[in-house]
Enzyme design. Structure first.
Site, PDB file in Angstrom:
ATOM      1  N   ASN A 227       0.705  -1.233  -0.012  1.00 12.10           N
ATOM      2  CA  ASN A 227      -0.328  -0.359   0.069  1.00 12.10           C
ATOM      3  C   ASN A 227       1.203   1.672   0.144  1.00 12.10           C
ATOM      4  OD1 ASN A 227       0.192  -1.751   2.468  1.00 12.10           O
ATOM      5  ND2 ASN A 227      -0.310   1.047   3.927  1.00 12.10           N
TER       6      ASN A 227
ATOM      7  N   GLN B 140      -4.491  -4.046  -2.053  1.00 15.99           N
ATOM      8  CA  GLN B 140      -4.326  -2.784  -3.335  1.00 15.99           C
ATOM      9  C   GLN B 140      -4.389  -3.736  -4.520  1.00 15.99           C
ATOM     10  OE1 GLN B 140      -3.627   0.453  -2.990  1.00 15.99           O
ATOM     11  NE2 GLN B 140      -3.800   0.601  -0.817  1.00 15.99           N
TER      12      GLN B 140
ATOM     13  N   SER C  28     -11.332  -5.778  -0.095  1.00 14.94           N
ATOM     14  CA  SER C  28     -11.964  -4.196   0.328  1.00 14.94           C
ATOM     15  C   SER C  28     -12.680  -3.784  -0.708  1.00 14.94           C
ATOM     16  CB  SER C  28     -10.998  -3.646   1.130  1.00 14.94           C
ATOM     17  OG  SER C  28     -11.573  -2.550   1.628  1.00 14.94           O
TER      18      SER C  28
ATOM     19  N   THR D 122     -25.982  -9.627  10.951  1.00 15.28           N
ATOM     20  CA  THR D 122     -27.490  -9.162   9.652  1.00 15.28           C
ATOM     21  C   THR D 122     -26.196  -8.523   8.548  1.00 15.28           C
ATOM     22  OG1 THR D 122     -29.154  -8.561  11.377  1.00 15.28           O
ATOM     23  CG2 THR D 122     -28.979  -7.674   9.198  1.00 15.28           C
TER      24      THR D 122
ATOM     25  N   CYS E 136      -2.900   4.934   6.256  1.00 20.32           N
ATOM     26  CA  CYS E 136      -3.270   4.732   7.637  1.00 20.32           C
ATOM     27  C   CYS E 136      -2.335   5.286   9.353  1.00 20.32           C
ATOM     28  CB  CYS E 136      -3.212   3.003   8.534  1.00 20.32           C
ATOM     29  SG  CYS E 136      -4.012   2.110   6.512  1.00 20.32           S
TER      30      CYS E 136
HETATM   31  N1  PMP Z   1      -4.916  -4.560   3.710  1.00 18.08           N
HETATM   32  C1  PMP Z   1      -4.381  -3.345   2.937  1.00 18.08           C
HETATM   33  C2  PMP Z   1      -2.455  -3.650   1.299  1.00 18.08           C
HETATM   34  C3  PMP Z   1      -4.885  -2.273   2.424  1.00 18.08           C
HETATM   35  O1  PMP Z   1      -4.237  -0.746   2.004  1.00 18.08           O
HETATM   36  C4  PMP Z   1      -5.800  -1.576   3.454  1.00 18.08           C
HETATM   37  C5  PMP Z   1      -6.683   0.053   3.503  1.00 18.08           C
HETATM   38  N2  PMP Z   1      -4.979   0.656   3.703  1.00 18.08           N
HETATM   39  C6  PMP Z   1      -6.177  -2.694   4.556  1.00 18.08           C
HETATM   40  C7  PMP Z   1      -5.803  -3.573   4.318  1.00 18.08           C
HETATM   41  C8  PMP Z   1      -7.553  -2.209   5.549  1.00 18.08           C
HETATM   42  O2  PMP Z   1      -8.421  -2.904   4.507  1.00 18.08           O
HETATM   43  P1  PMP Z   1     -10.018  -1.822   4.958  1.00 18.08           P
HETATM   44  O3  PMP Z   1      -9.197  -0.358   5.177  1.00 18.08           O
HETATM   45  O4  PMP Z   1     -11.004  -2.590   3.620  1.00 18.08           O
HETATM   46  O5  PMP Z   1     -10.203  -2.646   6.510  1.00 18.08           O
END
Ligand code: PMP
Length: 388
Positions: A150, A178, A198, A236, A324
């Site tokens: 990422n 990604q 995702s 749900t 993040c």
């Molecule tokens: N794995 C990677 C490589 C990501 O880039 C991300 C999002 N930053 C995630 C996991 C987490 O994904 P989500 O936001 O769907 O929990």
């Protein structure tokens, strides 16, 4: 703001119009609970099944190997914890550049008696196969290596890793969050046992994702309390978001080659312009083995955070390291593992391109960036000398 240029698509993407339109009826007219036996429920269940097929098709899985989750964080937690719980061997290998949702999961397992080892990467972020093989000489339950990183966009040789793991009888999981937008993945030929993805990285909604679990793989139930997702993930069913995710998967497959060709050209243009017009820069990640949307540069002598703030004032959204971690001054362990110096880590900025990026956007960015980097360097106490 006069106009906004969004170059943070690795953090999240906008929801495409087609996706939004597909979701809308499931908030309004078709609001049934997918578990209900009546017509409204059956309608919802049918829509969820269609989405399951679309998500499965994206990675060449079967619909019954797809489990909907709240996102890749949950999918990563589920597979790693669930596979280890069912395995007699309590040992897991992960690369040094995994997303925090893998890193912190294995750290948690490490505190509960599981042996965790980290596979080294080279300066481009590619995992060392000799290191993987040597660490596989001890009995191991599971290997998890992300398809694409990422922060720097480096793409791993998933085929090779999958084959090694299959030959050794070790489970192979990959976080493809990604990657699914720009790389054709095939869980069968790539020998993948678990794969996370995702919705909000492929122009679908946030809060929905999927875990692929190869048929027959022993993975413990993650969420207890209901029969949803074949009894493995209770709660749900989020019908509108799942429908949106399915639509996003369908569009991704349909438009992948045309989107890839356009975004790759823009990426290479941006790399050429930055390298040609700004001295003392370093492209982070692998030059060719990288997803089409990622450009990550270190600017020597200045802080990436300052670049981010000044670009933001000009309406340009970028990120430093992983989104993040944005807003904290955490050192990027990804760049650190790739041997990038502390100074260059501090000066790193990620530009992640997307379906709505234009050449005009990049030209505007480049003009601003040349000025910003030049001005920051004038007042930088470090200067730009020495090794990059
Ligand atoms: N794995 C990677 C490589 C990501 O880039 C991300 C999002 N930053 C995630 C996991 C987490 O994904 P989500 O936001 O769907 O929990």
């Amino acid at each position: 703001m006069e106009h906004e240029i969004y170059l943070d698509n690795a953090a999240t993407t906008y929801v495409s119009g087609e996706v939004f339109s597909a979701m809308q009826p499931y908030f309004l007219a078709h609001y049934g609970n997918a578990s209900s036996a009546h017509n409204l429920g059956r309608e919802a269940e049918a829509a969820v099944y269609k989405a399951r097929q679309a998500v499965a098709a994206l990675i060449n899985a079967s619909a019954d190997e797809i489990f909907f989750t709240s996102g890749a964080t949950e999918s990563n937690n589920w597979f790693i914890k669930g596979a280890i719980e069912r395995s007699a061997v309590k040992r897991v290998l992960v690369s040094r550049i995994e997303h925090p949702s893998i890193m912190e999961t294995v750290e948690y397992l490490g505190r509960h008696g599981v042996e965790v080892e980290y596979i080294n990467v080279d300066e481009g972020g590619i995992i060392s196969i000799p290191d993987l093989l040597s660490k596989l000489s001890k009995p191991t339950a599971l290997v998890s290596v992300m398809t694409a990183n990422n922060e720097v966009g480096t793409v791993q040789y998933i085929n090779t890793i999958g084959k090694i793991c299959r030959d050794k009888g070790v489970l192979f999981h990959t976080d493809a969050t990604q990657a699914v937008d720009s790389i054709t993945l095939d869980v069968k030929t790539m020998n993948i046992d678990g794969l996370s993805m995702s919705g909000h990285k492929i122009y679908g909604p946030k809060g929905v994702g999927a875990l692929y679990i190869k048929k027959g793989t022993q993975v413990e139930t993650f969420m207890h309390g209901g029969h949803q997702e074949r009894g493995k993930r209770a709660g749900t069913t989020d019908v509108p978001c799942i429908v949106g995710f399915g639509k996003a998967a369908e569009i991704t497959m349909r438009d992948m080659s045309i989107n890839n060709a356009r975004i790759r050209m823009l990426r290479d243009y941006l790399i050429r312009e930055i390298e040609g017009r700004i001295p003392a820069v370093k492209l982070n990640g692998h030059r060719t083995q990288r997803i089409v949307s990622n450009v990550n540069f270190s600017f020597q002598g200045i802080e990436g955070e300052s670049v981010l703030t000044l670009l933001d004032l000009d309406g340009i959204c970028v990120s430093t390291g992983s989104a993040c971690n944005s807003g904290t001054l955490d050192h990027s362990y990804v760049l650190d593992s790739m041997g990038v110096s502390d100074e260059m880590i501090n000066g790193s900025v990620r530009f992640s391109l997307g379906r709505n990026t234009t050449k005009e956007d990049l030209d505007f960015l480049i003009e601003k960036l040349v000025k910003i980097v030049g001005n920051l360097r004038k007042i930088s106490p470090i200067g730009i000398k020495g090794e990059l």
